[in-house]
Scaffold this motif. Structure first.
Motif, PDB file in Angstrom:
ATOM      1  N   ASN A 173      73.828  28.196  -3.554  1.00 34.30           N
ATOM      2  CA  ASN A 173      73.946  28.521  -2.131  1.00 34.30           C
ATOM      3  C   ASN A 173      73.699  30.000  -1.868  1.00 34.30           C
ATOM      4  O   ASN A 173      73.138  30.361  -0.828  1.00 34.30           O
TER       5      ASN A 173
ATOM      6  N   GLN B   5      70.718  31.470   0.480  1.00 33.93           N
ATOM      7  CA  GLN B   5      70.980  32.391   1.591  1.00 33.93           C
ATOM      8  C   GLN B   5      70.253  33.724   1.429  1.00 33.93           C
ATOM      9  O   GLN B   5      70.298  34.570   2.327  1.00 33.93           O
TER      10      GLN B   5
ATOM     11  N   ASP C 198      71.121  35.938  -0.724  1.00 28.78           N
ATOM     12  CA  ASP C 198      72.181  36.901  -1.023  1.00 28.78           C
ATOM     13  C   ASP C 198      72.070  37.297  -2.493  1.00 28.78           C
ATOM     14  O   ASP C 198      72.643  36.641  -3.374  1.00 28.78           O
TER      15      ASP C 198
END
Length: 231
Positions: A199, A203, A205
């Motif tokens: 995840n 994203q 990130d």
């Protein structure tokens, strides 16, 4: 267990008419899963003739697939004897982790920066699928999805050298996990940690992905050492 990682949608007719390279890929995936799931246990001799009959293809792609499996340490070629399924060395897994740690950080960093929108969406789906498999304690599906995750993560780096480098490392890891995860029932924790990595990559990130990868590797090392303590 039926082998269906790559060939679940390939009929016997399609196999018969497939290009040789595709057949080698199919044979590699099928035999790899047989070894991981211990249908071909450590120390057993592999029959090219039997595999040819079972997989419905000629011996040439079988032989080429076995050569690829030798390169990643799954089999050994013994002069005048044939092909032997290699054993699992737990201490070697710890050595593998020393190599894997920095490469995993590079993988997630590159993937978080370079993944396409389609790849990011696929990573989210894989995270949920692994969570579902863990909830059902479905080890075969958990390991299958783990393979898809590894391929998707390294594919999202868009770095051919990194993809090639991680292939053997991830294969050896899957084999070790299949044997030991069933004894420890750590599906849920493993799925959660994989999900955090996926995840974060999805994203974009980078820092979050690197941090999550670190926690995943810590978990994997604890798991490996606990397995070592039982021997």
């Amino acid at each position: 267990m039926k082998n269906n990682l790559l060939v679940k949608n390939i009929s016997n007719t399609e196999i018969a008419n497939a290009p040789e390279q595709l057949l080698t890929d199919v044979a590699f995936t099928q035999i790899e899963e047989m070894i991981i799931t211990r249908r071909l246990p450590p120390g057993s001799m592999i029959s090219e003739v039997q595999l040819s009959v079972e997989l419905g293809m000629g011996r040439t792609p079988i032989r080429e697939a076995l050569q690829r499996l030798r390169q990643i340490g799954f089999v050994e070629m013994l002069p005048r004897r044939g092909t032997l399924v290699s054993g699992i060395d737990i201490r070697q897994q710890l050595e593998l982790l020393e190599v894997r740690r920095p490469l995993e950080e590079l993988v997630v960093r590159c993937a978080a920066l370079r993944a396409t929108s389609e790849e990011r969406a696929h990573l989210r789906v894989l995270a949920q699928r692994m969570t579902d498999a863990a909830a059902q304690e479905n080890m075969d599906e958990w390991i299958r999805i783990g393979r898809e995750i590894h391929e998707a993560e390294v594919g999202a780096t868009h770095n051919s050298m990194l993809i090639a480098s991680m292939r053997s490392i991830h294969a050896q890891s899957r084999r070790f996990w299949y044997f030991h995860i069933g004894q420890n029932l750590l599906y849920v924790e493993g799925a959660q940690l994989h999900g955090q990595v996926l995840n974060a990559i999805a994203q974009g990130d980078v820092d979050g992905a690197v941090s999550a990868a670190y926690e995943l590797m810590q978990f994997i090392e604890r798991f490996t050492r606990s397995a070592l303590d039982t021997f």
